[in-house]
Scaffold this motif. Sequence first.
Motif, short mmCIF file in Angstrom:
data_model
loop_
_atom_site.label_atom_id
_atom_site.label_comp_id
_atom_site.label_asym_id
_atom_site.label_seq_id
_atom_site.Cartn_x
_atom_site.Cartn_y
_atom_site.Cartn_z
N GLU A 45 43.65 39.90 17.30
CA GLU A 45 44.41 39.47 17.83
C GLU A 45 43.20 37.68 17.23
O GLU A 45 44.09 37.00 17.01
N MET A 46 42.45 37.38 17.07
CA MET A 46 41.51 36.17 16.57
C MET A 46 42.19 36.28 14.91
O MET A 46 42.45 35.73 14.08
N ASP A 47 41.86 37.65 14.18
CA ASP A 47 42.59 37.82 13.09
C ASP A 47 43.92 37.61 12.91
O ASP A 47 43.89 36.48 12.03
N GLU A 48 44.38 38.04 13.49
CA GLU A 48 45.96 38.49 13.25
C GLU A 48 46.51 36.54 13.87
O GLU A 48 47.65 35.51 12.34
N LEU A 49 46.18 35.39 14.67
CA LEU A 49 45.96 34.03 14.69
C LEU A 49 45.39 33.18 13.80
O LEU A 49 46.23 32.63 13.46
N ARG A 50 44.87 33.66 12.97
CA ARG A 50 44.21 33.51 11.86
C ARG A 50 44.90 33.44 10.72
O ARG A 50 45.59 32.61 9.53
N LYS A 51 45.56 34.40 10.30
CA LYS A 51 46.50 34.82 9.60
C LYS A 51 47.95 34.80 9.24
O LYS A 51 48.51 33.23 8.76
N HIS A 52 48.13 34.06 11.02
CA HIS A 52 48.84 33.03 10.85
C HIS A 52 49.10 31.59 10.82
O HIS A 52 50.03 30.93 10.35
N ALA A 53 48.32 31.39 10.89
CA ALA A 53 47.40 29.88 10.84
C ALA A 53 48.03 29.18 9.02
O ALA A 53 47.44 28.60 8.75
N GLU A 54 46.45 30.53 8.38
CA GLU A 54 47.33 30.26 7.19
C GLU A 54 48.30 30.22 5.97
O GLU A 54 49.00 29.82 5.41
#
Length: 68
Positions: A45-54
């Motif tokens: 979930e954190m990886d997905e959020l980080r990708k979305h933020a980028e």
Amino acid sequence: MPRGRSTFNKRQKEQARQQKQREKVERRTQRGQEKPEGTEVAVDEMDELRKHAEEQAALFHIGFDEPN
């Protein structure tokens, strides 16, 4: 020599204690097996959020130096 009532009660009490201990160990084992799965989901979930933020940052050119 017949056993007295107190011996029977002690034995019953000890058996109940041992049973509770076995159940406690079983619950710990189950929680230990479930816990890594939960942390794995949080990491994904954190990886997905980080990708979305980028992606959002790239859309708005945040964090990029603008040549003047």
